[in-house]
Design an enzyme around this catalytic site. Structure first.
Site, mmCIF file in Angstrom:
data_model
loop_
_atom_site.group_PDB
_atom_site.id
_atom_site.type_symbol
_atom_site.label_atom_id
_atom_site.label_comp_id
_atom_site.label_asym_id
_atom_site.label_seq_id
_atom_site.Cartn_x
_atom_site.Cartn_y
_atom_site.Cartn_z
ATOM 1 N N ASN A 77 -3.838 -3.527 11.376
ATOM 2 C CA ASN A 77 -2.968 -3.833 10.231
ATOM 3 C C ASN A 77 -2.297 -5.187 10.364
ATOM 4 O O ASN A 77 -2.312 -5.995 9.442
ATOM 5 C CB ASN A 77 -1.892 -2.751 10.085
ATOM 6 C CG ASN A 77 -2.406 -1.548 9.330
ATOM 7 O OD1 ASN A 77 -2.441 -1.551 8.113
ATOM 8 N ND2 ASN A 77 -2.844 -0.545 10.060
ATOM 9 N N TYR A 102 3.509 -3.559 19.116
ATOM 10 C CA TYR A 102 4.098 -4.147 17.905
ATOM 11 C C TYR A 102 4.455 -5.608 18.168
ATOM 12 O O TYR A 102 4.057 -6.511 17.426
ATOM 13 C CB TYR A 102 5.345 -3.358 17.464
ATOM 14 C CG TYR A 102 6.166 -4.113 16.444
ATOM 15 C CD1 TYR A 102 5.703 -4.287 15.143
ATOM 16 C CD2 TYR A 102 7.387 -4.689 16.789
ATOM 17 C CE1 TYR A 102 6.441 -5.001 14.207
ATOM 18 C CE2 TYR A 102 8.131 -5.401 15.859
ATOM 19 C CZ TYR A 102 7.653 -5.554 14.575
ATOM 20 O OH TYR A 102 8.378 -6.279 13.661
ATOM 21 N N ASP A 108 -4.099 -2.774 -0.181
ATOM 22 C CA ASP A 108 -3.991 -3.159 1.218
ATOM 23 C C ASP A 108 -4.349 -4.618 1.440
ATOM 24 O O ASP A 108 -5.238 -5.138 0.771
ATOM 25 C CB ASP A 108 -4.969 -2.272 2.012
ATOM 26 C CG ASP A 108 -4.494 -2.070 3.421
ATOM 27 O OD1 ASP A 108 -4.661 -3.009 4.227
ATOM 28 O OD2 ASP A 108 -3.942 -0.994 3.721
ATOM 29 N N SER A 112 6.680 2.915 2.154
ATOM 30 C CA SER A 112 7.655 2.518 1.129
ATOM 31 C C SER A 112 7.423 3.334 -0.136
ATOM 32 O O SER A 112 6.494 4.124 -0.211
ATOM 33 C CB SER A 112 7.537 1.019 0.844
ATOM 34 O OG SER A 112 6.204 0.702 0.521
ATOM 35 N N SER A 136 20.389 10.385 18.905
ATOM 36 C CA SER A 136 19.885 10.221 20.274
ATOM 37 C C SER A 136 20.033 8.754 20.656
ATOM 38 O O SER A 136 19.489 7.875 19.978
ATOM 39 C CB SER A 136 18.410 10.620 20.355
ATOM 40 O OG SER A 136 18.273 11.997 20.118
ATOM 41 N N ASN A 154 0.822 -1.219 0.000
ATOM 42 C CA ASN A 154 0.000 0.000 0.000
ATOM 43 C C ASN A 154 0.855 1.268 0.000
ATOM 44 O O ASN A 154 0.338 2.379 0.008
ATOM 45 C CB ASN A 154 -0.998 0.014 1.163
ATOM 46 C CG ASN A 154 -0.328 0.120 2.521
ATOM 47 O OD1 ASN A 154 0.896 0.257 2.618
ATOM 48 N ND2 ASN A 154 -1.119 0.067 3.580
ATOM 49 N N ALA A 212 3.931 -7.330 4.910
ATOM 50 C CA ALA A 212 3.147 -6.097 5.083
ATOM 51 C C ALA A 212 2.718 -5.921 6.537
ATOM 52 O O ALA A 212 2.203 -6.845 7.156
ATOM 53 C CB ALA A 212 1.921 -6.144 4.172
ATOM 54 N N ASN A 248 17.655 -7.819 14.296
ATOM 55 C CA ASN A 248 17.634 -6.412 13.841
ATOM 56 C C ASN A 248 18.261 -6.247 12.455
ATOM 57 O O ASN A 248 19.485 -6.207 12.336
ATOM 58 C CB ASN A 248 18.367 -5.524 14.852
ATOM 59 C CG ASN A 248 17.583 -5.392 16.137
ATOM 60 O OD1 ASN A 248 17.360 -6.381 16.831
ATOM 61 N ND2 ASN A 248 17.149 -4.198 16.460
#
EC number: 5.1.3.2
Length: 338
Positions: free
Chosen positions: A99, A149, A58, A36, A216, A32, A81, A179
């Site tokens: 989502n 998340y 979507d 990106s 930071s 969607n 996604a 990561n």
């Protein structure tokens, strides 16, 4: 037969699409474009000399999913996604659950209707919460997540486990990433976050290019060797290859398979700053600030199961991660917006 890649224009998605095309797979991308750029797929075509079929839309759009499954002979789905910023998820939990959880469920339902049974899910080390044991193996306790998340990924994993039990036709592979960092060695595709980056290396490289004044460092009082958070950083190309290995190994298998994709080594934020400075000969100014909500002290993987079962290991070290990140940033100072 084709592979549907949801979120295929995104950071990890686009690198995975490159590896799939290089392995002569037909690829269909659904994205969607909320996080990106369509330019990433133009660059993928530049790298590989091959085109993908692209649908903008979507995963919550059932009519569009039905159209994609009707118009293409999809054999497998790799599902990237979703929304992925830990800090933002604390502010916008409902959007993350809609989502990431509902979207995954809608996608699985449409796969089922279309008779598509191979599913690779992009999960995350955040499902382990604040881990009890380091390094983390796949059998470590999941749940106890520290942000929406992570909880959304954990919830989808639980749903997939139940579906695998109830529907033996499904071959479901869950890949728990640590990561992802770095970029394709061409410098044509890489991580291009909107606004201030949530992830460490784009933040460092945007400071290096002069886009941001200083880094930071969130939290300097963790119980680690220098007080800053320790993570398992993995080169995005290694991660992309892991998807290909998972697909090749389990396409057509029944059941549920779970793998950690990491290097097995932990580096602190300040370790990463020093490594970037050393490899690229640039000074990175930084300031120590408060911890972010939902962050933990230490998280790194035991990736040996992926080595044994998928014949996969992360081949690219810290130096390559730093070099490729900086190559991408220098070549694309404004990301895909140039």
């Amino acid at each position: 037969m084709a592979i549907l890649v949801t979120g295929g224009a995104g950071y990890i998605g686009s690198h995975t699409v490159v590896e799939l095309l290089n392995a002569n797979k037909d690829v269909v991308v659904l994205d969607n474009l909320c996080n990106s750029s369509p330019k990433s797929l133009e660059r993928v075509a530049q790298i590989t000399g091959k085109q993908v079929k692209f649908y903008q839309g979507d995963i919550l759009d059932t009519a569009l999913l039905q159209k994609i499954f009707a118009e293409n002979q999809i054999q497998s789905v790799i599902h990237f996604a979703g929304l992925k910023a830990v800090g933002e998820s604390v502010q916008k939990p409902a959007e993350y659950y809609m989502n990431n959880v509902t979207g995954s469920l809608v996608l699985i339902q449409e796969m089922k209707k279309a008779g598509v049974w191979n599913f690779v899910f992009s999960s995350s080390a955040t499902v382990y919460g604040d881990p009890e044991i380091i390094p983390i193996t796949e059998s470590c306790k999941v749940g106890g997540t520290t942000n929406p998340y992570g909880t959304s990924k954990f919830m989808v994993e639980q749903i997939l486990k139940d579906i695998a039990k109830a529907t033996p036709e499904f071959s479901i592979t869950i890949l728990r990433y640590f990561n992802p960092v770095g970029a394709h060695e061409s410098g044509l595709i890489g991580e291009d976050p909107n606004g201030i980056p949530n992830n460490l290396l784009p933040y460092i490289s945007q400071v290096a290019i002069g886009k941001l004044p200083q880094l930071s460092v969130f939290g300097s009082d963790y119980e680690t060797h220098d007080g800053t958070g320790v993570r398992d950083y993995i080169h995005v190309v290694d991660l992309a290859i892991g998807h290909l290995k998972a697909l090749d190994r389990h396409e057509g298998d029944a059941g549920l398979h779970i793998y950690n994709l990491g290097t097995g080594s932990g580096y602190s934020v300040l370790d990463m700053v020093k490594a970037f400075e050393k490899v690229n000969d640039i000074k990175i100014p930084y300031k120590l600030v408060d911890r972010r909500p939902g962050d933990i002290a230490t998280c790194y993987s035991d990736p040996s199961l992926a080595k044994t079962e998928l014949n996969w290991t992360a081949a690219r070290g810290l130096e390559q991660m730093m070099k490729d990140t900086w190559h991408w940033q220098k070549k694309n100072p404004k990301g895909y917006r140039d």
